[in-house]
Motif scaffolding. Structure first.
Motif, short mmCIF file in Angstrom:
data_model
loop_
_atom_site.label_atom_id
_atom_site.label_comp_id
_atom_site.label_asym_id
_atom_site.label_seq_id
_atom_site.Cartn_x
_atom_site.Cartn_y
_atom_site.Cartn_z
N ARG A 118 0.81 -1.22 0.00
CA ARG A 118 0.00 0.00 0.00
C ARG A 118 0.85 1.27 0.00
NH1 ARG A 118 -4.85 -1.43 4.34
NH2 ARG A 118 -5.76 -3.17 3.15
N LYS A 119 2.16 1.07 -0.13
CA LYS A 119 3.11 2.18 -0.20
C LYS A 119 3.12 3.04 1.06
CE LYS A 119 2.99 2.38 -5.22
NZ LYS A 119 2.79 3.20 -6.42
N LYS A 120 2.83 2.37 2.20
CA LYS A 120 2.94 3.06 3.49
C LYS A 120 4.37 2.99 4.01
CE LYS A 120 -1.58 3.61 4.16
NZ LYS A 120 -2.55 4.01 5.08
N LEU A 121 5.15 2.08 3.45
CA LEU A 121 6.57 1.96 3.78
C LEU A 121 7.37 1.95 2.48
CD1 LEU A 121 6.76 -0.77 6.58
CD2 LEU A 121 7.34 1.63 6.82
N ALA A 122 8.56 2.52 2.54
CA ALA A 122 9.42 2.53 1.36
C ALA A 122 10.19 1.21 1.29
CB ALA A 122 10.38 3.70 1.43
N THR A 123 10.45 0.76 0.07
CA THR A 123 11.23 -0.46 -0.13
C THR A 123 12.60 -0.34 0.53
OG1 THR A 123 10.15 -0.79 -2.27
CG2 THR A 123 12.16 -2.05 -1.85
N GLN A 124 13.17 0.86 0.50
CA GLN A 124 14.48 1.10 1.10
C GLN A 124 14.46 0.85 2.60
OE1 GLN A 124 17.68 4.51 0.30
NE2 GLN A 124 15.94 5.29 1.44
N ASP A 125 13.37 1.25 3.26
CA ASP A 125 13.24 1.04 4.71
C ASP A 125 13.31 -0.46 5.05
OD1 ASP A 125 12.80 3.74 4.74
OD2 ASP A 125 10.64 3.61 5.08
N ILE A 126 12.56 -1.24 4.27
CA ILE A 126 12.49 -2.68 4.53
C ILE A 126 13.81 -3.35 4.20
CG2 ILE A 126 11.23 -4.80 4.02
CD1 ILE A 126 9.60 -2.56 5.36
N ALA A 127 14.41 -2.96 3.09
CA ALA A 127 15.67 -3.58 2.67
C ALA A 127 16.76 -3.35 3.70
CB ALA A 127 16.10 -3.02 1.32
N TYR A 128 16.89 -2.11 4.15
CA TYR A 128 17.92 -1.79 5.15
C TYR A 128 17.63 -2.50 6.47
CZ TYR A 128 20.78 1.72 2.77
OH TYR A 128 21.67 2.35 1.94
N ALA A 129 16.35 -2.58 6.84
CA ALA A 129 15.98 -3.26 8.09
C ALA A 129 16.34 -4.73 8.03
CB ALA A 129 14.49 -3.09 8.35
N GLY A 130 16.03 -5.37 6.88
CA GLY A 130 16.35 -6.79 6.72
C GLY A 130 17.84 -7.06 6.80
N VAL A 131 18.62 -6.19 6.16
CA VAL A 131 20.08 -6.35 6.19
C VAL A 131 20.61 -6.14 7.61
CG1 VAL A 131 22.27 -5.37 5.41
CG2 VAL A 131 20.41 -5.72 3.77
N ALA A 132 20.13 -5.10 8.29
CA ALA A 132 20.60 -4.79 9.64
C ALA A 132 20.30 -5.93 10.61
CB ALA A 132 19.96 -3.49 10.13
N ILE A 133 19.07 -6.44 10.56
CA ILE A 133 18.68 -7.53 11.46
C ILE A 133 19.49 -8.79 11.16
CG2 ILE A 133 16.80 -9.10 12.09
CD1 ILE A 133 14.86 -6.76 11.62
N SER A 134 19.67 -9.08 9.87
CA SER A 134 20.41 -10.29 9.47
C SER A 134 21.86 -10.25 9.93
CB SER A 134 20.35 -10.46 7.95
OG SER A 134 19.02 -10.61 7.51
N ILE A 135 22.52 -9.11 9.69
CA ILE A 135 23.94 -9.00 10.08
C ILE A 135 24.08 -9.05 11.60
CG2 ILE A 135 26.00 -7.55 10.03
CD1 ILE A 135 25.08 -6.48 7.34
N SER A 136 23.20 -8.35 12.30
CA SER A 136 23.25 -8.38 13.77
C SER A 136 23.04 -9.79 14.30
CB SER A 136 22.18 -7.44 14.35
OG SER A 136 22.56 -6.09 14.22
N PHE A 137 22.12 -10.51 13.68
CA PHE A 137 21.82 -11.88 14.13
C PHE A 137 23.03 -12.79 13.91
CE2 PHE A 137 19.57 -16.05 13.78
CZ PHE A 137 19.05 -16.05 15.07
N VAL A 138 23.68 -12.66 12.77
CA VAL A 138 24.88 -13.46 12.48
C VAL A 138 25.99 -13.12 13.47
CG1 VAL A 138 26.74 -13.87 10.83
CG2 VAL A 138 24.36 -13.82 10.04
N LEU A 139 26.20 -11.83 13.71
CA LEU A 139 27.25 -11.39 14.64
C LEU A 139 26.98 -11.86 16.06
CD1 LEU A 139 27.93 -7.72 13.44
CD2 LEU A 139 29.42 -9.71 13.14
N SER A 140 25.72 -12.07 16.40
CA SER A 140 25.38 -12.51 17.76
C SER A 140 25.87 -13.92 18.05
CB SER A 140 23.86 -12.42 17.99
OG SER A 140 23.18 -13.44 17.27
N PHE A 141 26.21 -14.67 16.99
CA PHE A 141 26.74 -16.03 17.18
C PHE A 141 28.25 -16.00 17.44
CE2 PHE A 141 22.79 -16.98 15.01
CZ PHE A 141 22.37 -18.15 15.62
N LEU A 142 28.90 -14.89 17.11
CA LEU A 142 30.34 -14.75 17.36
C LEU A 142 30.52 -14.14 18.74
CD1 LEU A 142 31.29 -13.27 13.86
CD2 LEU A 142 31.27 -15.67 14.57
#
Length: 223
Positions: free
Chosen positions: A40-64
């Motif tokens: 519905r274009k209430k969120l920008a694709t850029q917002d979601i993309a950056y959020a997904g990358v940030a959460i993924s990298i943080s999650f991987v780093l949490s194992f180290l």
């Protein structure tokens, strides 16, 4: 007494399982909600993309990590840095959602809770604290901003774990027969052992990224 301890342990285990399934369901619901808002274009694709990358990298780093204390608590390789960077660029509200999702993932990764209060403190509020960095979004990207935002975010996390630790120590889940009046001191020491080093590492990484202009290079494009 042994029967009572066994019963309490069983109740806690069943409750943990229930919250684990609920957490998975919440993540699915959040992802569906994000998809609907994106459509519905209430969120920008850029917002979601950056959020997904940030959460993924943080999650991987949490194992180290290094685990200096028993029953939880670990020093990681700046696992919160990606989320802090997201919070700075996208603001408090969006970072709050990211922090909550990350907290749920942390719980699913290694589920154990004592009460609904400890779940809320250790996984929801503790990791949602990355959103504090978002309050500095308009303060300018400099060493002072990065230092204050990173420090306050992780100190807020410290407070949440500290309060939860008091509940654990009072319950005898970490140290059996610990005097009740020592719970505050022991919780303070317990959190300090791993969260202060975690803060130092995360802050050092953030300042290096700032100094080398990496933070500027990954800045989202203007909408």
């Amino acid at each position: 007494m042994s029967d009572l301890l066994f019963f309490n342990s069983l109740v806690e285990e069943n409750f943990t399982d229930l919250v684990t399934y609920t957490s998975i369901a919440l993540i699915v619901i959040l992802l569906i909600a994000v998809g609907v808002m994106l459509a519905r274009k209430k969120l920008a694709t850029q917002d979601i993309a950056y959020a997904g990358v940030a959460i993924s990298i943080s999650f991987v780093l949490s194992f180290l990590k290094v685990t200096p204390v028993l029953y939880g608590g670990s020093i990681t390789l700046a696992s919160l840095a990606p989320l802090l960077i997201y919070a700075y660029y996208f603001g408090f509200a969006k970072a709050l959602v990211c922090g909550l999702i990350y907290g749920l993932l942390q719980f699913i990764q290694d589920p154990y809770i004592l009460t609904p209060a400890t779940f809320t403190l250790d996984y929801l509020l503790a990791f949602a604290s990355v959103s504090v960095m978002g309050l500095f979004s308009k303060a300018g990207l400099n060493a002072k901003t990065v230092t204050l935002g990173t420090t306050l975010s992780i100190l807020c996390r410290f407070v949440m774990h500290f309060i939860s630790g008091i509940l654990y120590f009072n319950h005898g889940s970490i140290w059996v027969n610990l005097p009740a009046n020592s719970a505050v001191s022991y919780s303070l020491l317990y959190q300090t052992v791993y969260l202060i080093p975690d803060l130092v590492i995360c802050l050092a990484v953030m300042l290096v990224l700032l100094k080398t202009r990496v933070l500027e290079q990954i800045k989202p494009r203007a909408k």
